[in-house]
Design a protein around this motif. Structure first.
Motif, PDB file in Angstrom:
ATOM      1  N   ILE A 108       0.855  -1.202   0.000  1.00  0.00           N
ATOM      2  CA  ILE A 108       0.000   0.000   0.000  1.00  0.00           C
ATOM      3  C   ILE A 108       0.890   1.251   0.000  1.00  0.00           C
ATOM      4  CG2 ILE A 108      -1.744   1.301   1.299  1.00  0.00           C
ATOM      5  CD1 ILE A 108      -2.785  -1.435   2.322  1.00  0.00           C
ATOM      6  N   ALA A 109       1.917   1.207   0.835  1.00  0.00           N
ATOM      7  CA  ALA A 109       2.838   2.360   0.922  1.00  0.00           C
ATOM      8  C   ALA A 109       3.535   2.575  -0.420  1.00  0.00           C
ATOM      9  CB  ALA A 109       3.855   2.129   2.028  1.00  0.00           C
ATOM     10  N   ARG A 123       1.175   4.184  -2.843  1.00  0.00           N
ATOM     11  CA  ARG A 123       0.943   5.588  -2.493  1.00  0.00           C
ATOM     12  C   ARG A 123       2.139   6.449  -2.910  1.00  0.00           C
ATOM     13  NH1 ARG A 123       0.216   5.937   3.161  1.00  0.00           N
ATOM     14  NH2 ARG A 123      -1.880   5.146   2.832  1.00  0.00           N
ATOM     15  N   THR A 124       3.336   5.931  -2.666  1.00  0.00           N
ATOM     16  CA  THR A 124       4.554   6.674  -3.040  1.00  0.00           C
ATOM     17  C   THR A 124       4.558   6.961  -4.531  1.00  0.00           C
ATOM     18  OG1 THR A 124       5.716   5.529  -1.284  1.00  0.00           O
ATOM     19  CG2 THR A 124       7.081   6.622  -2.926  1.00  0.00           C
ATOM     20  N   SER A 136       1.962   7.088  -6.533  1.00  0.00           N
ATOM     21  CA  SER A 136       0.893   8.027  -6.843  1.00  0.00           C
ATOM     22  C   SER A 136       1.318   9.456  -6.486  1.00  0.00           C
ATOM     23  CB  SER A 136      -0.370   7.621  -6.078  1.00  0.00           C
ATOM     24  OG  SER A 136      -1.337   8.620  -6.211  1.00  0.00           O
ATOM     25  N   GLU A 137       1.958   9.611  -5.333  1.00  0.00           N
ATOM     26  CA  GLU A 137       2.387  10.948  -4.897  1.00  0.00           C
ATOM     27  C   GLU A 137       3.482  11.524  -5.781  1.00  0.00           C
ATOM     28  OE1 GLU A 137       1.252  10.497  -0.168  1.00  0.00           O
ATOM     29  OE2 GLU A 137       3.347  10.389  -0.781  1.00  0.00           O
TER      30      GLU A 137
END
Ligand code: X2W
Length: 282
Positions: free
Chosen positions: A6-7, A10-11, A13-14
């Motif tokens: 998940i992390a 997210r990384t 995506s960011e």
């Protein structure tokens, strides 16, 4: 679901706004001998460079290799001294410098990039007259100051999908002499001639430090000049920050001085909101 996955998602995506901002950007990365470390660190560095290319940036690696030159000079029993951060370079020394930088160190980096699935070509300032120099200071012998840059070969390599890896050795104005150019100086001259979006100076300190020893994350050229005048910026940081000022004057958008031994240092700087080290810009 595994938290790490998940992390990771997210990384990624960011990173989107940064990927968009840097698409097509020219990033000159100076990889100093002190930042090179072991085989794992080299592989990690190469991976970051390949990733930059993969996401549409145009990275150029300009490397140093001071410690590797020292080692070879030692083996050959040639003494070497530094004046104001530059190696006093006689004829015997410049031959060793050229052998070590364009042979050993340059090819090691090229190989590491190839191993990570990128395409890299190694060249020195002599190739296609990329960097023509004249003597910097008679006291230093064959130490060169870049006076003419021909960066078309780098643009040609960008277009071909190839990552240039440059050794800081230059040819003389009469095309007879060989000059040893400080790695930071060479990276600055190349970044300036390309009007690069970023010049990253990867070293073994975490950035420019204030009088209390804390890293200053953002600096203007005026602040840098004040800190040099006050002696807060001293020693090896002087040539780095002077390179930065010179590169900004030539049209480089920003210069970052950061610790190359930090895992994924360049990616942290380019693709996260945190940044790394000290960024110098107007
Ligand atoms: C440097 C070139 C290599 C270099 C030298 O002879 O050591 C001069 O001092 P680092 O690893 O980036 O220090 N040239 C003129 O800059 O290596």
């Amino acid at each position: 679901m595994n938290r790490d996955w998940i992390a990771t998602a997210r990384t990624l995506s960011e990173a989107l706004p940064y990927l968009q901002r840097y698409s097509g950007a020219i990033v000159v990365v100076k990889f100093g001998g002190n930042a090179m470390g072991d085989a794992d660190a080299m592989a990690q560095f190469a991976r970051d460079i390949v990733l930059m290319k993969q996401v549409g940036m145009n990275p150029v690696v300009v490397h140093g290799g001071g410690p590797m030159i020292n080692e070879m000079l030692d083996k050959l029993g040639i003494k070497s001294e530094f004046i104001r951060g530059k190696r006093v370079t006689d004829q015997a020394t410049v031959e060793v410098v050229e052998m070590v930088l364009t042979g050993l160190v340059n090819k090691r980096i090229v190989q590491a990039i190839m191993d990570e699935g990128g395409r890299a070509v190694g060249l020195s300032g002599k190739d296609d007259d990329l960097m023509v120099a004249e003597a910097d200071d008679p006291e230093l012998g064959f130490v060169g100051r870049p006076v003419e840059m021909n960066v078309q070969v780098l643009r040609d390599l960008f277009t071909a999908g190839i990552i240039p890896v440059v050794a800081p050795v230059a040819t003389g104005m009469d095309f007879l002499e060989t000059f040893n150019v400080n790695g930071d100086t060479a990276a600055g001259a190349i970044a300036g001639a390309l009007k690069a979006d970023r010049l990253l100076l990867l070293t073994d300190v975490s950035g420019v430090k204030d009088a209390d020893g804390n890293v200053v994350t953002q600096l203007s050229p005026d602040q840098v000049r004040d800190m040099i005048a006050q002696g807060t910026i001293a020693g090896g940081m002087i040539p780095k920050t002077e390179t930065a000022l010179d590169a900004l004057e030539k049209g480089v958008r920003a210069v970052v001085i950061l610790d190359g031994r930090l895992p994924n240092a360049s990616l942290l700087e380019l693709f996260t909101e945190h940044g790394a080290g000290s960024i110098i810009r107007y």
